[in-house]
Write an enzyme that holds these catalytic residues in place. Structure first.
Site, short mmCIF file in Angstrom:
data_model
loop_
_atom_site.label_atom_id
_atom_site.label_comp_id
_atom_site.label_asym_id
_atom_site.label_seq_id
_atom_site.Cartn_x
_atom_site.Cartn_y
_atom_site.Cartn_z
N LYS A 214 95.02 -13.10 2.66
CA LYS A 214 95.50 -14.52 1.89
C LYS A 214 94.62 -15.19 1.50
O LYS A 214 94.76 -15.88 0.34
CB LYS A 214 96.74 -15.07 2.92
CG LYS A 214 97.94 -14.09 3.01
CD LYS A 214 98.66 -14.23 1.94
CE LYS A 214 100.09 -13.68 2.17
NZ LYS A 214 101.13 -13.85 1.22
N ASP B 68 104.67 -18.19 6.17
CA ASP B 68 105.00 -17.53 7.71
C ASP B 68 103.81 -16.97 8.06
O ASP B 68 104.11 -15.78 9.05
CB ASP B 68 105.95 -16.38 7.22
CG ASP B 68 105.44 -15.53 5.91
OD1 ASP B 68 104.42 -15.48 5.66
OD2 ASP B 68 106.58 -14.92 5.53
#
Length: 351
Positions: free
Chosen positions: A48, A90
């Site tokens: 990410k 998340d």
């Protein structure tokens, strides 16, 4: 400036490994199985940070008129200006945004649902971010982060999903993920291989999958078969493909927490609709088994990353699906493993 050039200005940048697993190739009945292992990416245990860092840098550059997007330039622009990064997550995305904030000298506020693991919450806290736990599903968390960022004039909302009026930063996030694809091209070439015959990519909101589809469908190339995988308890893409339009689905508890998203990004949807060859869902049990099997083969993969192996087993293990794909016995299969086990530990009762 291409994203990979920016990433090269970050401390610790290097290509992540591309693992060659002949045992899995034999199991799946193909020529090669290669796993792009993102268990250690720029100091974090997931991919990410590629998107979060580049999107943040571009956003800072646009706000303060930078002509060069490098780490030093971004740090200089942020210095003494009280910039605060906001993000909903998340798990891995929020930690990546918090990590980038610390790297450039900005503050960060990260919002997450109660359902993420305690390890993920601790990891975000270690980056020095302010954390806000939200009672609701991932879509509710995104809405809360966006609303509070709007109320703060010092804010930059660094989100990996898009909606009307919020598209630039999510697109820069996708652009950041192109580094993963470009690295893989170089690594395949070093092995004497061209584009893979089958690429399996996990999908949450769909930004990584958007980058992968854009890469392999770009410049008029076919790029082989592209398959997406989601948790069976958070299958927003599969539901949307069946409906022929974007739909939001309810999400349930899953060990694939990084993929627990009920709504596909508005930017990603048309790219995935037109560029994917298929999408499947896998269960927590299938993902947990894949985590264990990859670990025995020396690959550090969490449930979201190992979902790609679970999907390949599902599709290639069924004659009808295998024939529909048309894979040759010497086919090259690329599995994108987006996180290590440290990013998303498998619960004790699943081990």
């Amino acid at each position: 400036m291409p994203a990979i050039d920016f990433h090269r200005t970050l401390p610790g940048y290097q290509r992540t490994p591309l693992r060659d697993l002949p045992g899995l190739a034999a199991e799946l009945g193909v020529g090669r199985v290669l796993v792009k292992e993102e268990s250690s990416r720029l100091g974090l245990p997931a991919f990410k940070v590629l998107g979060a860092s580049y999107a943040t840098a571009r956003a800072v550059g646009e706000r303060f008129g930078l002509t060069s997007i490098t780490l030093d330039a971004v740090r200089g622009a942020v210095r003494d200006r009280g910039v605060r990064l906001y993000a909903a997550t998340d798990g891995n995305h929020g930690r990546a945004v918090a990590h980038m904030a610390a790297l450039i000298g900005a503050a960060a506020t990260i919002y997450y649902p109660q359902s993420i693991t305690e390890a993920a919450k601790r990891a975000i806290a270690t980056e020095g971010a302010q954390s806000v736990e939200v009672d609701g599903a991932y879509d509710d968390v995104v809405a809360r982060a966006a609303a509070e960022a709007t109320a703060d004039p010092a804010s930059i909302l660094v989100q990996d999903t898009s909606w009307p009026g919020y598209t630039d930063i999510p697109q820069w996030m996708v652009d950041g993920y192109s580094t993963l694809c470009l690295e893989t091209d170089v690594q395949l070439s070093a092995l004497g291989l061209a584009a893979p015959d089958l690429v399996v990519v996990p999908v949450g909101v769909g930004s990584l999958a958007q980058a992968v589809v854009s890469h392999y469908r770009g410049a008029g190339t076919d790029g082989g078969t592209l398959l997406a995988v989601e948790p069976d308890r958070a299958a927003g893409l599969v539901a949307s493909l069946r409906a022929g339009e974007p739909v939001t689905t309810p999400t349930g508890d899953t060990i694939m927490t990084g993929l627990s998203c009920g709504t596909v990004s508005a930017l990603a949807w048309p790219v995935l609709r037109d560029g994917l060859d298929g999408a499947v869902t896998v269960s927590d049990d299938q993902a947990a088994t894949a985590v264990d099997d990859l670990a025995r083969l020396g690959v550090d993969s969490g449930p979201c990353g190992a979902a790609t192996l679970a999907a390949a087993r599902l599709v290639l293990g069924q004659a009808g699906w295998r024939e529909a794909i048309g894979l040759r016995p010497d086919a090259v299969v690329l599995l994108l493993s987006t996180e290590g086990r440290a990013a998303n530990p498998v619960p004790e009762d699943r081990v």
